[in-house]
Design an enzyme around this catalytic site. Structure first.
Site, PDB file in Angstrom:
ATOM      1  N   GLU A  72      80.289 136.572  -8.501  1.00 21.73           N
ATOM      2  CA  GLU A  72      80.010 137.652  -7.554  1.00 21.73           C
ATOM      3  C   GLU A  72      78.588 137.816  -7.015  1.00 21.73           C
ATOM      4  O   GLU A  72      77.786 138.605  -7.188  1.00 21.73           O
ATOM      5  CB  GLU A  72      80.291 139.137  -7.797  1.00 21.73           C
TER       6      GLU A  72
HETATM    7  C1  TNX Z   1      85.437 142.237 -10.426  1.00 22.25           C
HETATM    8  S1  TNX Z   1      86.160 140.018 -12.138  1.00 22.25           S
HETATM    9  C2  TNX Z   1      84.377 141.833 -11.250  1.00 22.25           C
HETATM   10  C3  TNX Z   1      83.747 142.861 -11.988  1.00 22.25           C
HETATM   11  C4  TNX Z   1      84.147 144.233 -11.940  1.00 22.25           C
HETATM   12  C5  TNX Z   1      85.614 143.946 -11.512  1.00 22.25           C
HETATM   13  C6  TNX Z   1      86.484 145.301 -11.422  1.00 22.25           C
HETATM   14  C7  TNX Z   1      84.881 139.623 -12.098  1.00 22.25           C
HETATM   15  C8  TNX Z   1      84.528 138.266 -12.515  1.00 22.25           C
HETATM   16  N1  TNX Z   1      83.996 140.355 -11.363  1.00 22.25           N
HETATM   17  O1  TNX Z   1      82.556 142.853 -11.873  1.00 22.25           O
HETATM   18  O2  TNX Z   1      84.050 144.966 -12.851  1.00 22.25           O
HETATM   19  O3  TNX Z   1      85.976 143.108 -10.316  1.00 22.25           O
HETATM   20  O4  TNX Z   1      87.841 145.187 -11.227  1.00 22.25           O
END
Ligand code: TNX
Length: 482
Positions: free
Chosen positions: A294
């Site tokens: 992300e």
């Molecule tokens: C996505 S999964 C994220 C996290 C959040 C999560 C909540 C991932 C690699 N990154 O930063 O906590 O969703 O479900």
């Protein structure tokens, strides 16, 4: 006769003998470390352990390493055989980890008659070996802090389902949860979490002790330093890491994707070298996770340089890098692990190309393995971005079918994941893990043709008393006839 085994074994058969009454069990095995851990499982089953060979009423539980034991399979070193009958219990395994698995299976086979009297064990022969070697849980201890006591309880839980990996997400926007000796200032980012502090972190000693506790139980801790996004805790402490030299504010919300490092900033590479280097030096296991998820505000060319550098530093320290799936956007070397998480979120061809370059995949698809997703729309805890994950959703999926076109041989294994934006207490955490962690554990362990949701729910119902006895909260989903 219902055998409440989770995950369901490769082969299990009744012997026709009478159930073995076990007023007490005497553990007989040459390795004292194995003996102590087996005794822990016996006691957890509510059966007293007797050290006295002369004590007539104690049933012997004899455990032996035998390199020729059990069926062959992909998880050869974990295979074991357990035999219960004729007033005795025997386990053989190819390695000590298999003896531990046998003891965990035995723990699940103990029942306490409602009428009172001695506990009994069903007379069975179990031959067992896992489908995948990487069977794990990924746990966020940043959004809300869970300290050493909670983490030991989580190790016990994951070990009870024969999982081998506990991946700890140790850094994020809200906090920095591990002492880094070369960067003592990071302590200033320990005390924040979602909704505000007080929070905490693992000291070097806490981390060492946790790894020892886990390693004794054949669970490997995989630490994660998330970069180049999810870094607000670091930029809060070190203004030099930001674009304008000004430290960012502490953050206690739950948005993602806003923080970042800058590759060409002269403070960046020394920071990566220090934190990855210390983390690798402090870590017993072979893997260091370097995040990569992300990063919403960075060109792919700059991102790829981060992936290359982080992987190189991890390898320089003799460890294998693991990234979230976005690592496929960077250069991938053979053996690099990628953790798939976002359903349909990425260009699937990129994953197939990464596999061709030698990457291997740990499957954590959000719509099946994200145990922070609500069970249903009405569930009071959890998030919903990947949908709702009821018990059946956590159970009915096939790791080799998650990414179209990915060769089955590129699947390293399976990890459940739990993020803690909405989870503040151990009971809340466990009520999201149970019963769904058992479902994901069965996906990781059991051959697909031996899985069966109805059987799984019956075994889940029968397991609940042992969870309660262990102090583990669970969610009584209506998909199970409790
Ligand atoms: C996505 S999964 C994220 C996290 C959040 C999560 C909540 C991932 C690699 N990154 O930063 O906590 O969703 O479900």
């Amino acid at each position: 006769m219902l055998l409440p085994l989770i995950p369901w074994p490769t082969d299990v058969a009744g012997t026709g003998d009478d159930p073995v009454a076990v007023p007490a069990i005497r553990v007989d095995t040459p390795d004292p470390a194995v003996a102590a851990l087996v005794a822990e499982q016996v006691e957890a089953a509510g059966v007293p352990v007797s050290d006295d060979p002369a004590e007539g009423r104690a049933v012997p539980f004899t455990l032996q390493v035998d390199p020729a034991a059990g069926p062959d399979g992909s998880g050869v070193e974990e295979r074991y055989t357990l035999r219960v009958g004729d007033g005795e219990i025997r386990a053989t395994a190819a390695a000590p980890v298999g003896l531990l698995h046998a003891a965990r299976t035995l723990r699940q086979l103990v029942t306490h008659p409602a009428a009172g009297g001695a506990p009994v064990v069903a007379p069975v022969v179990v031959h067992d070996a896992p489908r995948y070697a990487w069977r794990g849980l990924s746990l966020d201890v940043v959004r809300h802090w869970f300290g050493p006591d909670d983490l030991r309880a989580v190790v016990d839980l994951v070990a009870s389902f024969k999982l081998r990996v506990l991946h700890l997400h140790l850094t994020d926007d809200q906090g920095w949860r591990i002492e880094i000796p070369s960067r003592p200032e990071l302590e200033r980012a320990a005390d924040h979490q979602v909704g505000g502090g007080p929070a905490g972190r693992l000291t070097v000693d806490d981390y060492r002790a946790l790894q020892e506790y886990a390693a004794a139980r054949h669970v490997t801790i995989v630490p994660e330093f998330d970069m180049p996004g999810h870094v607000n805790a670091a930029t809060h402490v070190y203004g030099a890491l930001t674009s304008d030299g000004v430290p960012t504010d502490a953050y206690d919300g739950i948005e993602v994707g806003f923080s970042r490092l800058w590759f060409d900033n002269p403070a960046t590479e020394p920071f990566l070298r220090d934190v990855i280097g210390d983390l690798a030096r402090m870590t017993r296991g072979p893997w260091v996770h370097v995040g990569g998820d992300e990063v919403l505000t960075m060109e792919v060319a700059e991102f790829a340089r981060f992936v290359e550098l982080a992987a190189r530093i991890v390898r320089e320290h003799g460890k294998t890098p693991i990234f979230w799936q976005e690592g496929a956007r960077g250069p991938v070397e053979p053996g690099t692990l990628l953790q798939y998480w976002e359903p349909k979120g990425e260009d699937l061809d990129r994953f197939v190309a990464a596999a061709e370059a030698g990457a291997r995949f740990v499957m954590s698809p959000g719509d099946h393995a994200y145990l922070d997703m609500k069970y249903t729309a009405q569930h009071p805890l959890g998030l919903e971005w990947a949908g709702h994950v009821e018990l059946r959703d956590a159970y009915e999926w096939e790791p080799t079918a998650v990414i179209d076109g990915l060769p089955a041989s590129a699947v390293e294994g399976v990890s459940a994941a739990i993020w803690t934006e909405t989870l503040t207490t151990r009971d809340e955490l466990f009520s999201m893990l149970l019963p769904r962690l058992g479902a994901v554990a069965e996906v990781a362990w059991t051959a697909p043709e031996r899985k069966d949701f109805d059987g799984f729910t019956a075994r889940t119902a029968a397991s609940a008393p042992s969870w309660t006895a262990a102090g583990w909260a669970f969610h009584p989903t209506p998909q199970v006839a409790w």
